[in-house]
Each structure stands twice: as C-alpha cells, then as structure tokens.
Motif scaffolding. Structure first.
Motif, PDB file in Angstrom:
ATOM      1  N   GLY A 123     -10.845  14.320  33.019  1.00 33.41           N
ATOM      2  CA  GLY A 123     -11.688  13.035  32.911  1.00 33.41           C
ATOM      3  C   GLY A 123     -12.674  12.534  33.888  1.00 33.41           C
ATOM      4  N   ARG A 124     -12.618  13.315  35.161  1.00 33.28           N
ATOM      5  CA  ARG A 124     -13.719  13.075  36.199  1.00 33.28           C
ATOM      6  C   ARG A 124     -14.846  13.832  36.127  1.00 33.28           C
ATOM      7  NH1 ARG A 124     -11.952   7.921  37.087  1.00 33.28           N
ATOM      8  NH2 ARG A 124      -9.869   7.627  37.126  1.00 33.28           N
ATOM      9  N   SER A 125     -15.709  13.450  37.065  1.00 41.97           N
ATOM     10  CA  SER A 125     -16.885  14.603  37.094  1.00 41.97           C
ATOM     11  C   SER A 125     -16.930  14.981  38.655  1.00 41.97           C
ATOM     12  CB  SER A 125     -18.192  13.943  36.825  1.00 41.97           C
ATOM     13  OG  SER A 125     -18.444  12.547  37.242  1.00 41.97           O
ATOM     14  N   ALA A 126     -16.134  14.256  39.690  1.00 39.32           N
ATOM     15  CA  ALA A 126     -16.277  14.673  41.163  1.00 39.32           C
ATOM     16  C   ALA A 126     -15.773  15.940  41.352  1.00 39.32           C
ATOM     17  CB  ALA A 126     -15.541  13.483  41.830  1.00 39.32           C
ATOM     18  N   ILE A 127     -16.503  16.836  42.283  1.00 39.26           N
ATOM     19  CA  ILE A 127     -16.114  18.229  42.523  1.00 39.26           C
ATOM     20  C   ILE A 127     -14.936  18.270  43.356  1.00 39.26           C
ATOM     21  CG2 ILE A 127     -17.029  20.237  43.682  1.00 39.26           C
ATOM     22  CD1 ILE A 127     -19.868  19.556  42.283  1.00 39.26           C
ATOM     23  N   ASN A 128     -14.028  18.919  42.885  1.00 34.07           N
ATOM     24  CA  ASN A 128     -12.768  18.873  44.045  1.00 34.07           C
ATOM     25  C   ASN A 128     -13.161  19.867  45.038  1.00 34.07           C
ATOM     26  OD1 ASN A 128     -12.303  21.869  43.314  1.00 34.07           O
ATOM     27  ND2 ASN A 128     -10.817  21.119  41.521  1.00 34.07           N
TER      28      ASN A 128
END
Length: 229
Positions: A123-128
């Motif tokens: 559910g997120r778009s931040a790159i890990n």
C-alpha cells in the motif's frame, strides 16, 4: 500458360528466400546474443524485402528488396547493442537474490521486473532500502548509455478499489523515476505510467498471485535511429 510461367520465377525466389532465412536462423546457435538478434532480424527483413521487391519489380526488385529489408530487419525499432548486453549482465549481478527479474524483451528492450515485495511496503510508494541499492547501480548503467529511453510502469493486485489502485500504481512508477533522477539520470529520458490492477500476470485468487501482480516494470530501450548517426 504464359501467366503460369511468369509466376514460376517469383515462386523460386521466394523459396530461396525461405531457405536463406532458415540457414541464418540455424547459424545463430554459434553467435553471441547481440550477433544472433541482429542476424535473425536481418534474415527475416531480407525475406520480407525479397517478397515485396519480387512481386513489384521482378528479379532486380527482389534483390534490392532483400538488401533493404535486411538493413531494416537488423535495426528494427530498438537495437540490442553491446552496451545493452553489458547493462543486462550488470543488472543480473546487481539483482541476485532480490527477487527482481532481468530480461530482454522480444522488441529488444531491457526489462527489470520489480515485485512490490522487493521494492515497496504494501500500500506504499516509498522505495525501500533494498530496492534503493539496486537502483543506485541501475542509475550508473543508464549513465553509461545515455541514448536510451526508460519507461516505468506500475501495477497493483485487485485488492481494493480502482480509486486506490490506479494512483498507487502511478505513484510507485513516479517514485522509481524520481529516485533515478536524484542519482543524476536526466528526467527527459523517462516516461511513467500506472495500470492499476488491469494487467495481472498471475491469479489474484491467491496470495502468491497477488504478490506477483504488485510490481513495477522498468523498460530500457536504445532506439535504432541513434545507431545511424
């Protein structure tokens, strides 16, 4: 009778063209990947050119058509150059053990298939951080071949509504682009898109299938026109 006789040379030329292409394709087994792709394209292009040239210009037309067709077939829309092959090998090494797939597409583009589990929280778009390490190396390979164009496409599974999935898929594609731009790759080289849940590659009825569908696809293409300059 005259009509039948006039068709015979055309049939003979087409038969020879088919045999020639078959020989080209069989010979590709001993070639490198780059040589093989170019040879296949040239052989198929030559056959197409010979067919059109033979039908419109007789024997001379068939010969000229084969030459023109071979050149067009070898180039195509995109080329698989030595630099593209080197980039593929570099990314194969960089992605080992990450779950990220690296391949050459049928139209000679380099494809990185990034499952969301390898790059983004649900559910997120931040790159890990794991994906960030891969993208750092990817940015370096893009800098080594600056004529290439990059297309990034985001996808989701079918959990949730389109109102959630569509913008999430776009956000993931844009986040990937922005990360690469932040590492020095020109923003003008990128095109991004989000397909939501519309293009699944697996069955959304299982957890494994949904995980496969949550992904970002990165395509790198070297236009054939750049090789002619």
């Amino acid at each position: 009778m005259n009509q039948h006789t006039s068709l015979a040379p055309h049939a003979s030329r087409l038969t020879l063209g088919v045999v020639a292409v078959a020989l080209v394709l069989s010979g590709c087994a001993n070639m490198s990947e780059t040589q093989s792709d170019s040879a296949k394209g040239a052989g198929i292009g030559a056959l197409a050119g010979a067919v059109l040239g033979g039908l419109t210009g007789g024997s001379k037309g068939a010969t000229q058509g084969a030459v023109i067709g071979a050149g067009a077939g070898a180039l195509g829309g995109y080329i698989w150059s030595t630099r593209m092959q080197e980039q593929k090998k570099a990314m194969e090494q960089a992605t080992q053990g990450t779950g990220i797939g690296v391949s050459q597409t049928a139209d000679n583009r380099l494809k990185l298939d990034v499952p969301a589990d390898a790059g983004f929280a649900v559910g997120r778009s931040a790159i890990n951080p794991a994906l960030g390490g891969v993208l750092n190396q990817f940015a370096g390979t893009l800098q080594q071949n600056q004529v290439t164009q990059v297309t990034i496409v985001g996808h989701t599974d079918n959990t949730g509504s389109d109102a959630i999935n569509n913008p999430l898929s776009v956000d993931r594609a844009n986040a990937t682009r922005d990360y690469l731009v932040g590492r020095g790759v020109s923003a003008s080289r990128f095109t991004t898109d989000g397909r939501g849940s519309r293009e699944p590659v697996a069955d959304n009825g299982s957890a494994t299938g949904r995980a496969a569908n949550r992904r970002v696809e990165i395509y790198v293409a070297e236009p054939a026109t750049t090789a002619q300059r």
